[in-house]
Design a protein around this motif. Structure first.
Motif, PDB file in Angstrom:
ATOM      1  N   ASN A 222       0.879  -1.266   0.035  1.00 26.14           N
ATOM      2  CA  ASN A 222       0.154  -0.104  -0.046  1.00 26.14           C
ATOM      3  C   ASN A 222       0.943   1.444  -0.013  1.00 26.14           C
ATOM      4  OD1 ASN A 222      -2.456  -1.450   0.272  1.00 26.14           O
ATOM      5  ND2 ASN A 222      -2.619  -1.401   2.315  1.00 26.14           N
ATOM      6  N   VAL A 223       1.719   1.142   0.640  1.00 24.85           N
ATOM      7  CA  VAL A 223       2.916   2.391   0.913  1.00 24.85           C
ATOM      8  C   VAL A 223       3.556   2.792  -0.506  1.00 24.85           C
ATOM      9  CG1 VAL A 223       4.713   3.349   2.150  1.00 24.85           C
ATOM     10  CG2 VAL A 223       2.994   1.964   3.310  1.00 24.85           C
ATOM     11  N   ILE A 224       3.934   1.440  -1.172  1.00 21.73           N
ATOM     12  CA  ILE A 224       4.937   1.482  -2.610  1.00 21.73           C
ATOM     13  C   ILE A 224       3.746   2.097  -3.246  1.00 21.73           C
ATOM     14  CG2 ILE A 224       5.824   0.116  -4.184  1.00 21.73           C
ATOM     15  CD1 ILE A 224       6.699  -1.731  -1.805  1.00 21.73           C
ATOM     16  N   ARG A 225       2.528   1.698  -3.153  1.00 20.39           N
ATOM     17  CA  ARG A 225       1.663   2.220  -4.371  1.00 20.39           C
ATOM     18  C   ARG A 225       1.180   3.796  -4.053  1.00 20.39           C
ATOM     19  NH1 ARG A 225      -3.657  -0.611  -4.080  1.00 20.39           N
ATOM     20  NH2 ARG A 225      -4.326   0.609  -5.780  1.00 20.39           N
ATOM     21  N   PHE A 226       1.426   4.254  -2.871  1.00 23.39           N
ATOM     22  CA  PHE A 226       1.413   5.760  -2.582  1.00 23.39           C
ATOM     23  C   PHE A 226       2.634   6.457  -3.243  1.00 23.39           C
ATOM     24  CE2 PHE A 226       2.920   8.951   0.083  1.00 23.39           C
ATOM     25  CZ  PHE A 226       1.991  10.148  -0.087  1.00 23.39           C
ATOM     26  N   LEU A 227       3.774   5.813  -2.831  1.00 20.39           N
ATOM     27  CA  LEU A 227       4.962   6.767  -3.447  1.00 20.39           C
ATOM     28  C   LEU A 227       5.028   6.663  -4.971  1.00 20.39           C
ATOM     29  CD1 LEU A 227       7.453   5.070  -0.894  1.00 20.39           C
ATOM     30  CD2 LEU A 227       6.632   7.538  -0.927  1.00 20.39           C
ATOM     31  N   LEU A 228       4.483   5.454  -5.631  1.00 19.73           N
ATOM     32  CA  LEU A 228       4.490   5.548  -7.087  1.00 19.73           C
ATOM     33  C   LEU A 228       3.514   6.595  -7.640  1.00 19.73           C
ATOM     34  CD1 LEU A 228       4.345   1.606  -7.774  1.00 19.73           C
ATOM     35  CD2 LEU A 228       6.710   3.127  -7.726  1.00 19.73           C
ATOM     36  N   SER A 229       2.364   6.754  -6.902  1.00 19.02           N
ATOM     37  CA  SER A 229       1.228   7.738  -7.502  1.00 19.02           C
ATOM     38  C   SER A 229       1.563   9.174  -7.565  1.00 19.02           C
ATOM     39  CB  SER A 229       0.019   7.256  -6.476  1.00 19.02           C
ATOM     40  OG  SER A 229       0.103   8.191  -5.320  1.00 19.02           O
ATOM     41  N   ASP A 230       0.472   9.686  -8.167  1.00 25.43           N
ATOM     42  CA  ASP A 230       0.775  11.110  -8.668  1.00 25.43           C
ATOM     43  C   ASP A 230       0.436  12.027  -7.146  1.00 25.43           C
ATOM     44  OD1 ASP A 230       1.092  10.731 -11.101  1.00 25.43           O
ATOM     45  OD2 ASP A 230      -1.128  11.273 -11.518  1.00 25.43           O
ATOM     46  N   GLN A 231       0.055  11.211  -6.162  1.00 28.26           N
ATOM     47  CA  GLN A 231      -0.371  11.933  -4.919  1.00 28.26           C
ATOM     48  C   GLN A 231       1.011  12.062  -4.324  1.00 28.26           C
ATOM     49  OE1 GLN A 231      -2.935   8.337  -3.617  1.00 28.26           O
ATOM     50  NE2 GLN A 231      -4.568  10.061  -2.915  1.00 28.26           N
ATOM     51  N   ALA A 232       1.944  11.378  -4.551  1.00 27.89           N
ATOM     52  CA  ALA A 232       3.382  11.502  -4.049  1.00 27.89           C
ATOM     53  C   ALA A 232       4.110  12.343  -4.863  1.00 27.89           C
ATOM     54  CB  ALA A 232       3.937  10.251  -3.647  1.00 27.89           C
ATOM     55  N   SER A 233       3.575  13.335  -5.836  1.00 29.75           N
ATOM     56  CA  SER A 233       4.468  14.181  -7.064  1.00 29.75           C
ATOM     57  C   SER A 233       5.462  14.843  -6.533  1.00 29.75           C
ATOM     58  CB  SER A 233       3.203  14.617  -7.619  1.00 29.75           C
ATOM     59  OG  SER A 233       2.600  15.856  -7.052  1.00 29.75           O
ATOM     60  N   PHE A 234       5.559  15.220  -5.108  1.00 31.30           N
ATOM     61  CA  PHE A 234       6.677  16.010  -4.725  1.00 31.30           C
ATOM     62  C   PHE A 234       7.676  15.397  -3.822  1.00 31.30           C
ATOM     63  CE2 PHE A 234       8.715  20.068  -3.340  1.00 31.30           C
ATOM     64  CZ  PHE A 234       9.236  20.545  -4.386  1.00 31.30           C
ATOM     65  N   ILE A 235       7.527  14.171  -3.627  1.00 34.20           N
ATOM     66  CA  ILE A 235       8.128  13.286  -2.801  1.00 34.20           C
ATOM     67  C   ILE A 235       9.306  12.475  -3.845  1.00 34.20           C
ATOM     68  CG2 ILE A 235       8.440  11.194  -1.337  1.00 34.20           C
ATOM     69  CD1 ILE A 235       5.430  11.844  -0.451  1.00 34.20           C
ATOM     70  N   HIS A 236      10.618  12.867  -3.488  1.00 31.17           N
ATOM     71  CA  HIS A 236      11.813  12.705  -4.380  1.00 31.17           C
ATOM     72  C   HIS A 236      13.191  12.538  -3.243  1.00 31.17           C
ATOM     73  CE1 HIS A 236      14.283  12.096  -7.651  1.00 31.17           C
ATOM     74  NE2 HIS A 236      14.930  13.208  -7.600  1.00 31.17           N
ATOM     75  N   GLY A 237      13.679  11.253  -3.326  1.00 35.75           N
ATOM     76  CA  GLY A 237      14.838  11.154  -2.712  1.00 35.75           C
ATOM     77  C   GLY A 237      14.563  10.655  -1.224  1.00 35.75           C
TER      78      GLY A 237
END
Length: 255
Positions: A222-237
């Motif tokens: 579930n957490v990986i799916r969030f990180l892949l998604s557009d909802q995490a669009s400014f999460i990097h590194g």
């Protein structure tokens, strides 16, 4: 329809994620030693190269997501194998698939690290420098010379986390986000094997998160799916701890 490549897809977190993404309409290219779309041994140079070539052929050179779940723990036959899969099975696949990712739609990658990456002294192990310099033979030799497999595990997870964080500029230029999931105990076959190990079994069973249990593979997925998604669009590194409070328990004053 997103195209997603997943290592370690035949069991554990990789299997749970593969199912979730297929159910959500993704085309999933699973990679594992057996029982998956791409058969490859990530502990060898040839196996890693073969995995890259097979994924590029299956995806026609375009990927939207890559998730590196494959990993070995303290029950591996030797510590060199832990380093080979946990570090080089990530870094070489990310390098080999980066161009295909850069052609994807809102592309992103996630590496499954571990709360073990913050184990005191993990960053100072000689094998870490060898891994980060890309010296496969030296890294494997150093791991096999280490006192115990737990050092190789922690060192490999630290090194792969550092690898991701060092890539933030290069990957941003390609338009690709990349992040690390750091789980604690996940109730997978790998964890079960660790609890049954005559040397590390008791310590493994006694290492309990504040939430009082290990996570299910589906929870990590579930957490990986969030990180892949557009909802995490400014999460990097970023290193996202999904560990039931283990990191906070061990290092309450560091974050």
């Amino acid at each position: 329809m997103p195209i997603t490549a997943i290592t370690g897809a035949a069991s554990g977190i990789g299997a749970a994620l593969s199912k979730q993404l297929r159910d959500a309409g993704h085309t999933v290219i699973g990679i594992d030693r057996a029982g998956s779309d791409v058969t490859a041994d990530l502990s060898t140079v040839d196996g890693r190269q073969s995995a890259v070539e097979q994924v590029l052929a299956a995806s026609n050179g375009v990927l939207d997501h890559v998730v590196l779940c494959a990993g070995l723990g303290v029950t591996a036959p030797n510590s060199g194998l832990i380093v080979a899969v946990n570090y080089f099975g990530v870094s070489e696949l990310l390098d080999g698939l980066s161009e295909a990712l850069s052609k994807g739609t809102n592309p992103s990658a996630v590496v499954v690290g571990s709360v073990a990456s913050v184990q005191p002294g993990a960053n100072e192990l000689p094998m870490v420098e060898a891994m980060l310099s890309g010296d496969f033979e030296a890294a494997v030799a150093s791991a096999n010379d280490a006192a115990n497999p737990s050092q190789a595990y922690a060192g490999s997870k630290y090194a792969v986390t550092a690898y991701v964080r060092r890539k933030v500029h290069d990957w941003a230029k390609m338009g690709v986000r990349v992040n690390v999931l750091a789980p604690g105990v996940v109730e997978t076959p790998l964890y079960k094997a660790s609890t049954e190990d005559p040397t590390y079994g008791e310590a493994t069973k006694n290492f309990v998160a504040p939430l009082g249990r290990g996570s299910k593979p589906e929870e990590a997925a579930n957490v990986i799916r969030f990180l892949l998604s557009d909802q995490a669009s400014f999460i990097h590194g970023t290193v996202l701890f999904a560990d039931g409070g283990m990191d906070a328990m061990i290092r309450p004053g560091k974050f």
